[in-house]
Design a protein around this motif. Structure first.
Motif, mmCIF file in Angstrom:
data_model
loop_
_atom_site.group_PDB
_atom_site.id
_atom_site.type_symbol
_atom_site.label_atom_id
_atom_site.label_comp_id
_atom_site.label_asym_id
_atom_site.label_seq_id
_atom_site.Cartn_x
_atom_site.Cartn_y
_atom_site.Cartn_z
ATOM 1 N N THR A 378 0.898 -1.103 -0.074
ATOM 2 C CA THR A 378 -0.020 -0.098 -0.094
ATOM 3 C C THR A 378 1.056 1.177 0.073
ATOM 4 O O THR A 378 0.220 2.423 -0.295
ATOM 5 C CB THR A 378 -0.886 0.062 1.310
ATOM 6 N N GLU A 381 3.053 5.265 -4.850
ATOM 7 C CA GLU A 381 2.988 6.522 -5.498
ATOM 8 C C GLU A 381 1.652 7.021 -5.808
ATOM 9 O O GLU A 381 0.852 6.227 -5.732
ATOM 10 C CB GLU A 381 3.800 6.771 -6.959
ATOM 11 N N ASP A 382 1.400 8.369 -5.647
ATOM 12 C CA ASP A 382 0.004 8.724 -6.009
ATOM 13 C C ASP A 382 -0.504 8.419 -7.253
ATOM 14 O O ASP A 382 -1.694 7.984 -7.325
ATOM 15 C CB ASP A 382 -0.122 10.441 -6.099
ATOM 16 N N SER A 384 -0.828 5.823 -9.061
ATOM 17 C CA SER A 384 -0.872 4.313 -8.784
ATOM 18 C C SER A 384 -2.409 3.693 -9.153
ATOM 19 O O SER A 384 -3.156 4.397 -8.839
ATOM 20 C CB SER A 384 -0.143 3.684 -7.910
ATOM 21 N N LYS A 387 -4.056 4.162 -5.588
ATOM 22 C CA LYS A 387 -4.561 5.410 -5.028
ATOM 23 C C LYS A 387 -5.927 5.860 -5.772
ATOM 24 O O LYS A 387 -6.809 6.467 -5.389
ATOM 25 C CB LYS A 387 -3.401 6.322 -5.390
ATOM 26 N N GLN A 390 -8.622 4.215 -4.232
ATOM 27 C CA GLN A 390 -9.046 4.799 -2.992
ATOM 28 C C GLN A 390 -9.980 6.226 -3.557
ATOM 29 O O GLN A 390 -10.849 6.374 -2.655
ATOM 30 C CB GLN A 390 -7.812 5.306 -2.311
ATOM 31 N N ILE A 391 -9.263 6.892 -4.240
ATOM 32 C CA ILE A 391 -10.257 7.942 -4.710
ATOM 33 C C ILE A 391 -11.336 7.561 -5.298
ATOM 34 O O ILE A 391 -12.587 8.470 -4.934
ATOM 35 C CB ILE A 391 -9.234 8.948 -5.837
ATOM 36 N N TYR A 463 -3.551 -4.746 0.631
ATOM 37 C CA TYR A 463 -4.701 -4.297 -0.104
ATOM 38 C C TYR A 463 -5.793 -5.411 -0.057
ATOM 39 O O TYR A 463 -6.936 -5.337 0.115
ATOM 40 C CB TYR A 463 -4.363 -3.841 -1.598
#
Length: 511
Positions: A378, A381-382, A384, A387, A390-391, A463
């Motif tokens: 987890t 980098e942003d 990825s 991420k 998650q967003i 994850y």
């Protein structure tokens, strides 16, 4: 030239259809008794020799198990693990051509309480397996899965692993073992059994509540597999074993590979499907049956009367779409029936996969998953996929201002609101009134505290295990050793943040 009046019926009727050879492909003399693949036909003796050689070649090629080591055989009663037990028994016999040089023991994890078996059914199954184990002469241990509720916290901590030895160390160990007149025979003190302890009904109910807290069969099977590994590792440590043999065959590993990718365990494929798995440090899991297909094992058990015991599991009598594991298994087996190279292609591909994450053998304790003990995947980098997921999840739970909610949206959002990061409208109590914690200065409703615990627990997991915990109705059902280790890691992490200003970076050591 062809004539209209000519009759070709007799010639076409007597034409021989192409078929596989009736002779053994190896000895070229005896009649073939089994066809593994097109062109791979074996007689009875050659097939037995081929089967035994593949098992010993797998152990000899990897050289992980040293002479005189104690190895625990995890036998579930299925065809694959019982065939593995038969191979070890054959390799330790007096007339074996190349004898195995380790000290075997057997362990069976009784999962009847988790799948809803009655006490009588569990006793009958244990009696059948006990008779099977006694016939081998190896020491065996029958452990109920309910023991997972009383495991120590050391199960989810990494014990120091022995330092890697050079390649010459294995040959030196073999020479020393031969000169000492071998130690593969079990002494009378070692030929003993650990009987099935009486299980309290309250423990069985707690285990069923733990498994039942997962809302989907996919999460229940994944959680059960994790708990089973924890019990295996604890048994191996307490009984003095350094290796644990698993009966995973090629077909099962092919299904497991695709399942792991579907469940977000791509970074853990090397540990989940490889020959050896050193995520626990001092205990190494090995899979010597990984070169055998389920078809080969079924033929061998049938021809040489290798006994096995059918034990129902969570997915017994389940439909193909009941879980991701069941759907993947159905897909692979049906595809294998029409394309015989399916399983071998998936299996060979798995050997070439690598991950950019740190391996579980080198990762620090706090960089490991709390459940599966693999390296965390987890910390990325942003830009990825993790991420982005998650967003997307946060946005799907956010309601745009001013937009009216339909009945369907209210039904969908109802469970989301109960898991929101700031539930201020309704308390977790059944009546809906305020529990009084906010007025007392407790920092909000008790439901926010429960959510905070879940969120903190997820931060300690990979994850895939986060998805499993997300499917659980309450993390309070987890065994106490997992919750205690989570609190310990969180305290260590908080302490590290508090003193971070006084810690030197790795690059500042020489200043």
């Amino acid at each position: 030239m062809c004539q209209v009046d000519e009759d070709y019926h007799d010639q076409l009727e007597h034409a021989d259809a192409p078929s596989v050879s009736k002779k053994c492909a190896k000895c070229k003399e005896a009649t073939a008794a089994v066809v593994i693949r097109a062109g791979d036909t074996y007689c009875r003796d050659c097939f037995k020799e081929y089967f035994i050689h593949k098992f010993r070649a797998m152990l000899g090629k990897n050289r992980i198990i040293f002479p005189g080591e104690k190895v625990l055989l995890a036998v579930s009663g299925g065809p694959s693990s019982c065939s593995m037990l038969s191979q070890v028994q054959e390799g330790l016999s007096q007339n074996a051509h190349k004898k195995l040089r380790f000290l075997p023991g057997i362990v069976y994890i009784d999962e009847g309480g988790a799948v809803g078996q009655s006490v009588e059914e569990r006793r009958r199954t244990v009696a059948e397996l006990r008779a099977l184990f006694r016939a081998t002469g190896f020491p065996f241990h029958i452990v109920p899965l309910e023991q997972v509720l009383d495991l120590p916290g050391s199960v989810v901590t990494v014990a120091p692993s022995p330092s890697e030895q050079p390649a010459s160390a294995y040959k030196a160990a073999v020479d020393h073992f031969i000169q000492s007149d071998g130690g593969s025979r079990l002494t009378p003190q070692e030929e003993q059994e650990t009987s099935h302890p009486d299980v309290q009904e309250s423990h069985t109910q707690s285990l069923q509540q733990l498994i039942g807290s997962a809302k989907t069969l996919t999460a229940r099977e994944d959680l059960l597999s994790t708990l089973r590994h924890h019990v295996l590792v604890h048994t191996a440590r307490t009984e003095g074993y350094s290796k644990v043999m698993l009966g995973d065959n090629c077909t099962r590993l092919a299904v497991k590979l695709l399942t792991s990718i579907s469940l977000g365990r791509g970074a853990q494929l090397a540990q989940d499907t490889g020959f050896s798995d050193s995520r626990y440090g001092d205990i190494i899991l090995v899979r010597p049956m990984r070169d055998y297909s389920a078809k080969e094992i079924a033929y061998y058990n049938r021809m040489f009367t290798v006994s096995s015991v059918f034990i129902p599991g969570l997915d017994t009598m389940a439909t193909d779409k009941a879980s991701i594991q069941r759907l993947t298994e159905s897909f692979v087996t049906k595809l294998q029936a029409g394309f015989p190279s399916t399983v071998s292609t998936i299996y060979r591909t798995s050997e070439k996969l690598q991950t950019v994450c740190r391996s579980s053998s080198t990762a620090d304790l706090f960089d490991r998953c709390l459940l599966c003990m693999c390296a965390l995947d987890t910390a990325v980098e942003d830009a990825s996929a993790f991420k982005a997921t998650q967003i997307s999840e946060k946005l799907s739970q956010t309601k745009s201002p001013g937009a009216p909610r339909t009945k369907t949206q209210r039904q969908i959002q109802a469970p989301v609101e109960s898991e929101s990061t700031a539930p201020s409208r309704q308390c977790c109590s059944s009546g809906g009134e305020n529990c009084g914690r906010a007025a007392a200065g407790g920092g909000g409703c008790c439901s926010s505290a429960k959510l905070s615990e879940t969120t903190n627990l997820k931060s300690l997991m990979c994850y895939s295990c986060q998805l499993t915990i997300k499917d659980m109705t309450s993390v309070e059902r987890l065994p106490q050793y997992i919750l205690s280790e989570a609190q310990r890691r969180q305290r260590r992490s908080q302490m590290r943040e508090e003193i971070s200003e006084f810690l030197l970076d790795e690059g500042d050591g020489g200043d």
